[in-house]
Structures are given as structure tokens and as C-alpha cells.
Design a protein around this motif. Structure first.
Motif, PDB file in Angstrom:
ATOM      1  N   ALA A 255       0.814  -1.216   0.000  1.00 27.86           N
ATOM      2  CA  ALA A 255       0.000   0.000   0.000  1.00 27.86           C
ATOM      3  C   ALA A 255       0.848   1.266   0.000  1.00 27.86           C
ATOM      4  N   ILE A 256       2.125   1.151   0.316  1.00 26.05           N
ATOM      5  CA  ILE A 256       3.018   2.318   0.255  1.00 26.05           C
ATOM      6  C   ILE A 256       3.115   2.836  -1.173  1.00 26.05           C
ATOM      7  N   GLY A 257       2.997   1.929  -2.120  1.00 29.08           N
ATOM      8  CA  GLY A 257       3.018   2.329  -3.524  1.00 29.08           C
ATOM      9  C   GLY A 257       4.414   2.444  -4.092  1.00 29.08           C
ATOM     10  N   PRO A 258       4.521   2.864  -5.352  1.00 19.47           N
ATOM     11  CA  PRO A 258       5.830   2.955  -6.012  1.00 19.47           C
ATOM     12  C   PRO A 258       6.671   4.093  -5.464  1.00 19.47           C
ATOM     13  N   VAL A 259       7.975   3.872  -5.439  1.00 20.51           N
ATOM     14  CA  VAL A 259       8.937   4.892  -5.010  1.00 20.51           C
ATOM     15  C   VAL A 259      10.101   4.899  -5.996  1.00 20.51           C
ATOM     16  N   ASP A 260      10.855   5.975  -5.998  1.00 20.04           N
ATOM     17  CA  ASP A 260      12.038   6.056  -6.858  1.00 20.04           C
ATOM     18  C   ASP A 260      13.244   5.377  -6.217  1.00 20.04           C
ATOM     19  N   HIS A 261      13.361   5.528  -4.918  1.00 13.52           N
ATOM     20  CA  HIS A 261      14.485   4.955  -4.181  1.00 13.52           C
ATOM     21  C   HIS A 261      13.971   4.414  -2.849  1.00 13.52           C
ATOM     22  N   ALA A 262      14.660   3.407  -2.333  1.00 13.43           N
ATOM     23  CA  ALA A 262      14.352   2.878  -1.007  1.00 13.43           C
ATOM     24  C   ALA A 262      15.646   2.753  -0.214  1.00 13.43           C
ATOM     25  N   VAL A 263      15.579   3.108   1.054  1.00 19.92           N
ATOM     26  CA  VAL A 263      16.718   2.989   1.958  1.00 19.92           C
ATOM     27  C   VAL A 263      16.292   2.142   3.155  1.00 19.92           C
ATOM     28  N   ALA A 264      17.114   1.163   3.499  1.00 26.57           N
ATOM     29  CA  ALA A 264      16.863   0.343   4.689  1.00 26.57           C
ATOM     30  C   ALA A 264      18.150   0.332   5.518  1.00 26.57           C
ATOM     31  N   MET A 265      18.310   1.362   6.337  1.00 23.70           N
ATOM     32  CA  MET A 265      19.519   1.483   7.148  1.00 23.70           C
ATOM     33  C   MET A 265      19.345   0.741   8.467  1.00 23.70           C
ATOM     34  N   ASP A 266      20.096  -0.332   8.612  1.00 25.42           N
ATOM     35  CA  ASP A 266      20.136  -1.134   9.837  1.00 25.42           C
ATOM     36  C   ASP A 266      18.775  -1.691  10.235  1.00 25.42           C
ATOM     37  N   SER A 267      17.871  -1.806   9.278  1.00 19.99           N
ATOM     38  CA  SER A 267      16.566  -2.399   9.566  1.00 19.99           C
ATOM     39  C   SER A 267      16.498  -3.861   9.144  1.00 19.99           C
ATOM     40  N   LEU A 268      17.542  -4.367   8.470  1.00 19.98           N
ATOM     41  CA  LEU A 268      17.583  -5.775   8.068  1.00 19.98           C
ATOM     42  C   LEU A 268      18.659  -6.547   8.814  1.00 19.98           C
ATOM     43  N   ILE A 269      19.312  -5.909   9.775  1.00 18.14           N
ATOM     44  CA  ILE A 269      20.454  -6.538  10.448  1.00 18.14           C
ATOM     45  C   ILE A 269      20.055  -7.612  11.445  1.00 18.14           C
ATOM     46  N   HIS A 270      18.772  -7.757  11.702  1.00 20.61           N
ATOM     47  CA  HIS A 270      18.297  -8.784  12.637  1.00 20.61           C
ATOM     48  C   HIS A 270      17.794 -10.036  11.919  1.00 20.61           C
ATOM     49  N   TYR A 271      18.035 -10.121  10.601  1.00 23.95           N
ATOM     50  CA  TYR A 271      17.450 -11.206   9.812  1.00 23.95           C
ATOM     51  C   TYR A 271      18.520 -12.068   9.144  1.00 23.95           C
ATOM     52  N   GLU A 272      18.164 -13.339   8.928  1.00 26.20           N
ATOM     53  CA  GLU A 272      19.040 -14.259   8.221  1.00 26.20           C
ATOM     54  C   GLU A 272      19.056 -13.907   6.733  1.00 26.20           C
ATOM     55  N   THR A 273      20.107 -14.395   6.054  1.00 29.53           N
ATOM     56  CA  THR A 273      20.276 -14.088   4.630  1.00 29.53           C
ATOM     57  C   THR A 273      19.042 -14.412   3.785  1.00 29.53           C
ATOM     58  N   PRO A 274      18.412 -15.594   3.915  1.00 28.60           N
ATOM     59  CA  PRO A 274      17.234 -15.871   3.087  1.00 28.60           C
ATOM     60  C   PRO A 274      16.105 -14.866   3.316  1.00 28.60           C
ATOM     61  N   ASP A 275      15.937 -14.416   4.562  1.00 28.20           N
ATOM     62  CA  ASP A 275      14.894 -13.436   4.852  1.00 28.20           C
ATOM     63  C   ASP A 275      15.222 -12.076   4.249  1.00 28.20           C
ATOM     64  N   ILE A 276      16.499 -11.706   4.265  1.00 31.31           N
ATOM     65  CA  ILE A 276      16.906 -10.433   3.664  1.00 31.31           C
ATOM     66  C   ILE A 276      16.629 -10.443   2.170  1.00 31.31           C
TER      67      ILE A 276
END
Length: 232
Positions: free
Chosen positions: A122-143
């Protein structure tokens, strides 16, 4: 779809940042004095944020940016000052509340802070996405699964960070498994960056993307590795 392990860990993070770490995170991301260890973390995060911002256009007028895991909003504000229209999302309502309080009136119309799932279509299309330190708690397959789910809605680039598998970080990770966690944060998951890159390259949903720049920041107790995905 998000994996069961992704959903379970995301739920734990939401509880931690809303109930346990809100005040500490507010202090860490402010100008208030902090201890030596937290000062190294603050310096590392500041450096990493500067790197990720440097990988985005200097003039972002007319561009829509997703700040995925926005926390208290520092990156969102910096992007808005460049002219971006920012959708800033975090699972922790308490952190989003702090971000809204810190939003200057001069750019208030440029940032939409939301509590929710950074992968929500529902966020819709974006030109760029940033995920700073929001994926560091996940295993590689989840990332990789998260990137694959996000990519169809991103026009130009995704920049994100992971926790690199270094001897120092692996030691801290092992100690975290041995000692009781109490009110500490859910574990950071070290990943092998080369292995992650290989899985990204092999993921069919990311066939139209290629890995671009990469850079690591180490500052005391802060260790994070930035990667850039760009449309091929």
C-alpha cells in the motif's frame, strides 16, 4: 510473502523498540551526551547515514523515497531537505512518534511518517528505497526475500545495510546466545556479504537488478555493511 521467521523476528523487534528501548534510542539519535560505547555507535550510524545519502541523488526534487525502518527519522529529514517526498515507515510506534516531534515545520509537508510494515504494498511505487540497519536482525534468506518483495515497487535503487560476519561480531553473537538476554535487543544476525551477494544475483525476482557500490563502517561496537542495488 514474508517468511515465518521474518514475521516472528519483526514482532519481537516491534515489542523491543516500543517497550524497552524507546528512551535509549531517542537519546542515542539526539545530540544529548552518551557514554563511550554509545558514542561509538552514534558515530558509526552517522557515518553510515552519510554514506547511504551519498548514494542517492543530491537533488531529489520530484523523487519519492521510502525510508524503510526510519527510526527517529534522521535520514528522512536529510532526504526531505534535498527535495525528496519521503514515506518513512517503522514498526515501532514510539519511535515514529519521536520522529514526528522532531520534524521541522519547514519540511513537514515533505515527510509522511507511518507506523507499519516497510514491505506493505500500500506504500506504492517509489524512486528509491533505503533500509539502514533495519535488516540486520534477519538471516540471509529473509533479507533476500524482503528485497525481492520490495524491488517491484522501486524505480531506481535500493540501498541497505547488513551486519557483516566478522570475527568480532561473531564473538558478540555467540556470547549473546550464552548469556540471558533480559531486556537487551533481539540478536543482530551476522551474514556473509559475499554469500548474500550471490543469493541476490541468483534470485529470479531480482533479475532486473545488479549490485553496485558497497562499503563497511566499523566504529567501536557499531559494525554495518552497506550495499546498493540498482536497476540493470
Amino acid at each position: 510473502m514474508a517468511t515465518p521467521t521474518f514475521d516472528e523476528r519483526r514482532g519481537r523487534l516491534e515489542i523491543y523498540f516500543d517497550r524497552t528501548a524507546r528512551d535509549a534510542w531517542a537519546q542515542l539519535t539526539s545530540d544529548a551526551p552518551v557514554s563511550g560505547i554509545r558514542a561509538t555507535v552514534r558515530a558509526g550510524r552517522d557515518r553510515m547515514r552519510d554514506i547511504l545519502l551519498s548514494w542517492l541523488p543530491l537533488d531529489m526534487a520530484g523523487r519519492r523515497l521510502l525510508d524503510a525502518g526510519c527510526g527517529t527519522g534522521a535520514l528522512s529529514l536529510a532526504a526531505a531537505r534535498r527535495g525528496a517526498r519521503v514515506v518513512a515507515v517503522d514498526i515501532a510506534d514510539g519511535l515514529v512518534g519521536i520522529a514526528r516531534q522532531r520534524l521541522p515545520a519547514t519540511i513537514a509537508g515533505a515527510v509522511d511518517f507511518r507506523c507499519g510494515d516497510m514491505l506493505d504494498p500500500a506504500i506504492g511505487p517509489v524512486d528509491h528505497a533505503v533500509a539502514m540497519d533495519s535488516l540486520i536482525h534477519y538471516e540471509t534468506p529473509d533479507i533476500v526475500a524482503a528485497l525481492a518483495r520490495l524491488a517491484p515497487r522501486v524505480r531506481h535503487s535500493i540501498v541497505f545495510t547488513v551486519a557483516p560476519s566478522t570475527p568480532a561480531l561473531m564473538l558478540m553473537h555467540r556470547l549473546g546466545r550464552v548469556f540471558p538476554r533480559g531486556n537487551r535487543a533481539p540478536a543482530i544476525v551476522p551474514v556473509k556479504v559475499d554469500g548474500l551477494a550471490a543469493r541476490v544475483a541468483a534470485e529470479p525476482a531480482l533479475a532486473g537488478w545488479r549490485l553496485g557500490r558497497t562499503e563497511r563502517v566499523t566504529s567501536g561496537f557499531y559494525m554495518s555493511h552497506a550495499l546498493e542495488l540498482v536497476r540493470a
